[in-house]
Design an enzyme around this catalytic site. Structure first.
Site, PDB file in Angstrom:
ATOM      1  N   ASP A 586       0.718  -1.285  -0.043  1.00 38.77           N
ATOM      2  CA  ASP A 586      -0.197   0.130  -0.094  1.00 38.77           C
ATOM      3  C   ASP A 586       0.749   1.200  -0.042  1.00 38.77           C
ATOM      4  O   ASP A 586       1.482   1.755  -1.220  1.00 38.77           O
ATOM      5  CB  ASP A 586      -0.978  -0.262   1.290  1.00 38.77           C
ATOM      6  CG  ASP A 586      -2.154  -1.149   1.212  1.00 38.77           C
ATOM      7  OD1 ASP A 586      -1.615  -1.987   0.240  1.00 38.77           O
ATOM      8  OD2 ASP A 586      -3.068  -0.985   1.685  1.00 38.77           O
ATOM      9  N   GLU A 819      -4.502  -7.150  13.302  1.00 39.43           N
ATOM     10  CA  GLU A 819      -3.839  -7.027  12.004  1.00 39.43           C
ATOM     11  C   GLU A 819      -2.380  -6.552  11.898  1.00 39.43           C
ATOM     12  O   GLU A 819      -1.372  -6.847  10.930  1.00 39.43           O
ATOM     13  CB  GLU A 819      -4.455  -5.969  11.155  1.00 39.43           C
ATOM     14  CG  GLU A 819      -4.088  -5.410   9.829  1.00 39.43           C
ATOM     15  CD  GLU A 819      -4.951  -4.462   9.168  1.00 39.43           C
ATOM     16  OE1 GLU A 819      -4.884  -4.332   7.904  1.00 39.43           O
ATOM     17  OE2 GLU A 819      -5.619  -3.591   9.726  1.00 39.43           O
TER      18      GLU A 819
END
Length: 852
Positions: A586, A819
């Site tokens: 990302d 996460e």
């Protein structure tokens, strides 16, 4: 017009164009032209002129059509037969048609908890399934709140699977503020059962703490829906739980006649409501509206005990004081008295169900010990987290059916107002990264998921990988994110739904395939298992070859052996560093000004993995005649060429590997007044460049810098290996007591926001998948002969200890595996119940690593 008439018309046109009348008389030699004949000649002349114009227009039209089609072909939008290539399936036999995925295997996986996006749900692996699920009324801020879809905002203290075997058993715990629900699911099959067999759900509800049990009334809502729209038949208006226990019945093409019952030893109150709707993603809204209407009319918090005509969904409210237990058995294939319905119901309720669940619990524990051999290596708390991790990975497997939306410019679609085409209708059986936030398939996550799952059940892994490879299109491309079906779409913002066929994703499926091949070479499989894997690879090889070739042509750079991720925005004025979503990393900082001159070191290493894996497949299968083993071998040798790698990506001053591109460090986000499209003036953060970018290595030390190390391209005797080890262990750069941070603390982009609203994601936080791969290589270099093996071993031991300790600590403090983890404090960040690649903690515990 039929054949003879068409020929007559052509004959008349021909005779007119040659100046001959219908009788064949020559007008050219006639000495007298009658007045009537003059008009006829004038008409003929006009006809000839109009015909020429018409023919010209037709030729022009043909030319335009030819030009447009060829332009589309050149852009890869259509093939020569005018079919949209981008939405055309790859022309090869499907993997899921293999006999190994039929018969007993397919039936054994028919029913499952394949709805990871809801707190508890059951469905079949078929597009038009019977679907069951659970809702309940929780309490938030002193008010009732409906729980149905997994949501981070629900603030449950903890939830997730404590045990799950991926096939026929799972036990989950959901901890509300003042209440604990335990849901258990188990399957049973035998003679006379319908396809896929019977199943049962047990729901135990109890108060949290010692004082609230007698005061708290719980309201559960169990529902059954038929996605095919088939009408369901209500059992009884009133239940006594012993005699009249039938909730609802019906018939389904796959399973025949079926019934679902409700039994309990407790004093409970039940109500129901029936709905007719093609969708179930908004079911909780329908239930809430029904409850609100009843509350306003009668002051009662209960369903209306009514149903719409031809209802295909029934919701049953079960209310009672804590604690209580309910059993909900499903029986199928009912054929009169011979089906022994009562006997089957008895085996799936009460004490027999308790015994069956205890048996499945013991089997889960035994298999966990067998697969990961952890019992003597870790304490009970650590083992508990390990079991939770593998249970949630397996319990997070879902089944989805629908059509992806694929980006195609409007200009390439005649008359279309959309910028996408629909992929063919497809099914996907896949693990998901996170039930609350990412309850769908992600391509690059899946390879990491399967590193864990194949060690538990390699047949499930082959099934999942086969589903993914069957999504390959004619160009050899797979959409990186799978958002299939109305329920999946309801969880994704519109701007993230459309997939771009120019963009790839790390081909991590090669990671698990090569791991399976290494398992064969190391004789980890018995002969029959080895044959199954080889049969799978035999059919998969043509698809894997096409996937490899897509990467090797569409993502190549300007220099031989270079690659770059497509999809970066080179026009943005809002992002500090244009994101590289296709890389999976990302906002990890790349070249400041995207261009085709870029070289991305991580993609080069992924391509080395893919080429080496394809070379291994051709060797294993003896397919040199079909695929060029030497081509794969040559590509793998090129991409693992240490000198060439260093020429392209190594920076001597930093002792690190970097991307290459058009870059300057002098980029900032500054506040600026901007006039928006509606004419309004707003203050926004806008990117400004203070220095001229130039083609150079991008000096950002972080996860990307270690891909050659993770790929084990660096020779064990090279001084560069020592520099890599120094970087990894440097507390001022990447090291923390909780794991390796994603971007160096000394980086100009460390923990910098990419836009006003985008918090740093891969710019500091600790991620388990890359830590796992780095740890894997540390383990490798500690085992091979070389001057730095002891140093690698010391770093490996400390990093492994830090990672395990931090995940376990966070789990018992927060109730979740996360996460990512904070780069300074080690606390969980991002979305919780992220038991996708964060579940790799189990493999770290057991020291099971792939050859990356």
């Amino acid at each position: 017009m039929n054949g003879p008439s068409r020929r007559s018309a052509r004959g008349r046109i021909k005779s007119s164009s040659t100046g001959t009348d219908e009788r064949g008389d020559s007008l050219r030699h006639s000495p007298i032209i009658r007045p009537g004949k003059r008009k006829e000649l004038a008409s003929i002349g006009a006809f000839k002129r109009n015909l020429k114009i018409l023919v010209g227009l037709m030729l022009l039209g043909i030319f335009v059509i030819y030009f447009v089609i060829n332009r589309m072909i050149s852009q890869g939008l259509f093939d020569e037969s005018q079919n949209p290539r981008v939405i055309t399936p790859f022309p090869a036999p499907k993997l899921m048609d293999l006999s190994m995925f039929q018969g007993e295997h397919k039936e054994s996986l028919y029913w499952g908890t394949y709805r990871p996006h809801v707190y508890f749900g059951v469905r079949a692996r078929t597009p038009q399934s019977l679907v069951a699920g659970l809702m309940w009324l929780g309490v938030k801020d002193g008010m009732y709140a409906m729980r149905h879809f997994c949501e981070n905002s629900d603030d449950l203290s903890s939830f997730g699977w404590r045990e799950h075997n991926g096939r026929d058993f799972g036990r989950q715990e959901l901890v509300e503020n003042d209440m604990i629900l335990e849901t258990s699911f188990v399957k049973s099959n035998g003679d006379g059962h319908g396809y896929g067999g019977d199943w049962a759900v047990r729901i135990d509800v109890k108060g949290k703490g010692s004082n609230g049990d007698a005061k708290r009334t719980a309201h559960l809502f169990f529902y059954l829906a038929d996605e095919g729209g088939n009408v369901l038949n209500l059992g009884q208006d009133a239940l006594d739980f012993q005699g009249n226990s039938l909730l609802v019945s019906g018939s389904h093409e796959d399973v025949g006649d079926w019934q679902i019952h409700l039994k309990s030893e407790n004093q409970l109150e039940t109500h129901y409501s029936g709905f007719k709707t093609p969708h179930i993603y908004n079911l909780s809204d329908l239930v809430q509206r029904n409850l609100d209407l009843q509350a306003r009319k009668f002051g009662r918090l209960q369903l209306s005990d009514t149903s719409e005509d031809s209802s295909n969904i029934y919701v049953f409210q079960i209310s009672g004081r804590l604690p209580f237990t309910i059993d909900i058995p499903f029986v199928s294939g009912i054929k009169g008295e011979s089906s022994n319905v009562e006997k089957r119901l008895t085996s799936l309720t009460g004490l027999p169900l308790s015994d069956l669940l205890k048996k499945k619990h013991r089997e889960f524990d035994a298999k966990f010990t067998e697969c990961f051999n952890l019992s003597e290596k870790h304490d009970s708390e650590t083992l508990g987290v390990g079991k939770t991790a593998i249970a949630n990975m397996l319990g997070g497997i879902g089944y989805f059916y629908g059509q992806s939306k694929i980006y195609v410019p409007k200009s390439a679609q005649s008359g279309s107002q959309d910028n996408f085409l629909l992929y063919w209708p497809a099914e996907l059986y896949t693990a998901v990264p996170s039930r609350p936030f990412f309850p769908r398939g992600f391509l690059w996550d899946e390879g990491f998921h399967q590193l864990l799952i194949w060690r538990w059940d390699f047949r499930i892994t082959l099934d999942i990988v086969g589903h993914w490879l069957d999504l390959l299109n004619k160009d050899g491309w797979i959409p990186r994110e799978q958002i299939l079906g109305a329920e999946a779409l309801s969880k994704v913002p519109k701007e993230f739904v459309v997939q771009y066929p120019s963009n790839g994703n790390p081909p991590t499926l090669f990671l698990v395939i090569r791991d399976l091949i290494d398992g064969i070479r190391m004789e980890k499989f018995i002969a029959s298992e080895r044959d199954e894997i080889l049969t799978f690879l035999e059919r998969a090889s043509v698809r894997l070859d096409a996937w490899f070739q897509w990467f090797n042509t569409s993502q190549t750079g300007k220099e031989s052996g270079s690659y770059f991720w497509h999809g970066r925005d080179n026009t943005t004025t809002r992002e500090l560093n244009p994101k590289t979503l296709s890389s999976g990393l990302d906002d990890y900082p790349r070249a400041s000004h995207p261009s085709e001159d870029e070289r991305h070191v991580d993609l080069r290493c992924w391509m080395y993995l893919a080429a080496d894996c394809m070379h291994s497949i051709t060797e294993l299968l003896g397919k040199e005649d079909k695929f060029s083993k030497e081509d794969y071998n040559a590509t793998a040798k090129l991409l693992s060429n240490f000198d060439l790698l260093n020429q392209m990506h190594y920076d001597e001053d930093h002792g690190a590997y970097f991307d290459f591109g058009n870059h300057t460090e002098k980029v900032k986000l500054i506040w600026k007044e901007v006039i928006e499209e509606n004419g309004q003036l707003s203050r926004q953060l806008v990117r400004k460049t203070f220095g001229k970018p130039k083609l150079t290595l991008v000096p950002q030390v972080g996860y990307v810098s270690f891909f050659p190390f993770m790929s084990r391209i660096i020779p064990p005797e090279s001084p560069i290996l020592e520099k890599q080890l120094d970087l990894i262990s440097n507390r001022s750069i990447l090291w923390s007591d909780y794991g390796l941070v994603s971007l160096a603390k000394t980086s100009s982009m460390y923990m910098k926001r990419n836009t006003e609203h985008d918090a740093p994601y891969w710019r500091g936080p600790i991620w388990m998948n890359t830590n796992y791969m780095i740890l894997s290589s540390l383990h490798h270099y500690s085992k091979v002969d070389g001057p730095y093996s002891e140093k690698a071993r010391a770093i490996y031991i400390e990093l492994r200890t830090n990672l395990i300790r931090n995940v376990v600590r966070n789990y018992y403090q927060t109730g979740y595996i996360w996460e990512q983890y904070d780069q300074e404090k080690g606390t969980g960040k991002g979305t919780r119940l992220f038991t996708g690649w964060s579940a790799l903690t189990v493999l770290i515990m057991s020291e099971e690593y792939p050859i990356f």
